[in-house]
Design an enzyme around this catalytic site. Sequence first.
Site, PDB file in Angstrom:
ATOM      1  N   GLN A   1       0.849  -1.199   0.000  1.00 12.41           N
ATOM      2  CA  GLN A   1       0.000   0.000   0.000  1.00 12.41           C
ATOM      3  C   GLN A   1       0.882   1.246   0.000  1.00 12.41           C
ATOM      4  OE1 GLN A   1      -3.419  -0.618   3.073  1.00 12.41           O
ATOM      5  NE2 GLN A   1      -1.794  -2.040   3.611  1.00 12.41           N
TER       6      GLN A   1
ATOM      7  N   HIS B   1      -1.678   1.410  -4.103  1.00 11.30           N
ATOM      8  CA  HIS B   1      -2.036   2.824  -3.947  1.00 11.30           C
ATOM      9  C   HIS B   1      -1.154   3.747  -4.783  1.00 11.30           C
ATOM     10  CE1 HIS B   1      -4.051   1.787   0.181  1.00 11.30           C
ATOM     11  NE2 HIS B   1      -4.748   1.378  -0.861  1.00 11.30           N
TER      12      HIS B   1
ATOM     13  N   CYS C   1      -0.996  13.136 -16.313  1.00  3.32           N
ATOM     14  CA  CYS C   1      -1.810  14.296 -16.680  1.00  3.32           C
ATOM     15  C   CYS C   1      -3.291  13.970 -16.483  1.00  3.32           C
ATOM     16  CB  CYS C   1      -1.536  14.648 -18.139  1.00  3.32           C
ATOM     17  SG  CYS C   1      -2.687  15.878 -18.774  1.00  3.32           S
TER      18      CYS C   1
ATOM     19  N   CYS D   1       1.370  19.363 -18.263  1.00  4.51           N
ATOM     20  CA  CYS D   1       1.636  18.392 -19.327  1.00  4.51           C
ATOM     21  C   CYS D   1       1.913  19.126 -20.648  1.00  4.51           C
ATOM     22  CB  CYS D   1       0.402  17.508 -19.469  1.00  4.51           C
ATOM     23  SG  CYS D   1       0.526  16.241 -20.736  1.00  4.51           S
TER      24      CYS D   1
ATOM     25  N   GLY E   1       3.057  -4.487   8.897  1.00  7.46           N
ATOM     26  CA  GLY E   1       3.070  -3.028   9.057  1.00  7.46           C
ATOM     27  C   GLY E   1       1.850  -2.321   8.521  1.00  7.46           C
TER      28      GLY E   1
ATOM     29  N   ASN F   1       3.697  -6.817  13.345  1.00  2.00           N
ATOM     30  CA  ASN F   1       3.281  -5.464  13.748  1.00  2.00           C
ATOM     31  C   ASN F   1       3.628  -5.306  15.234  1.00  2.00           C
ATOM     32  OD1 ASN F   1       1.514  -3.138  14.453  1.00  2.00           O
ATOM     33  ND2 ASN F   1       0.603  -3.529  12.449  1.00  2.00           N
TER      34      ASN F   1
END
Length: 247
Positions: A99, A117, A125, A146, A185, A211
């Site tokens: 992520q 992500h 653009c 752009c 994590g 974690n």
Amino acid sequence: MYSEALITALMNADSVAVLTGAGVSAESGVKTFRDPDGLWMKFKPEELANFDAFMRNPELVWEWYNHRKEIAASVKPNPGHYAIAEMESLFKEFTLITQNVDDLHRRAGTSNPIELHGNITRSFCIDCNKFYDKVEVSEQQKIPKCDCGGMIRPDVVWFGEMLPMNAIQTATAAAQDADVFFSIGTSGEVYPAAQLPGIARQYGAYVVEVNPGKTSISFQMNECLLGPSGVVLPPIIEELKRRKLSA
Ligand code: OAD
């Protein structure tokens, strides 16, 4: 400390998948989102990480992403990133799903991370969708433009936006195929990424969380390894390499 059951599962695994979140970069000095000193404790996502905010105030959004880009470029991968990169050569099939947008997995040597992500180093653009590996901003031009004249935005997924279709499909298939699945994590608060460990478990994987604390998805795990990923992961990889050599 890891269990013998985990090492046995890893020794027998053909296919391993890993999901990472901001915590894996914490030891490199990149702030997470939801820890007490996390980004979303200080900044408002609705002012910085959604398309309407960008259209309202692109200069502010670019200022924030440039600041994060500079941090990501100035830090180094940590032992957690390197341990994950080493896993790639230890199994027939290995998939890293992240992520994180900071590019640290790639810099640690992971060859083909699935970036759910996006990636902060890339931009595109908003008018013609042309991709840019590098964009420069300056005092004169605070919002990159752009060739077509359109505004360029960071190639990251903002709140309210769909994940790249190919990325989530490949990640889901990897979770379904995995013999061992690590969730490392991540707080497990953001979907659809947070559903991957549960899918892996449902399809028969041995599912492990790394974690320092328990999360909202800990209950789905076969095993929770409490500690920072840069401390927890390297001994597991060392033990695995030792066993594979002597097998
Ligand atoms: P969070 O900030 O929600 O969670 C970070 C997790 O990392 C927490 O559970 C911490 O306990 C854990 N952690 C902290 N230090 C650690 C360490 N050294 N080793 C291992 N774990 C550690 O971050 P994410 O789960 O990644 O999305 O957040 C998911 C998404 O929410 C992000 O990708 C971002 C955010 O909004 C977008 O920007 C689209």
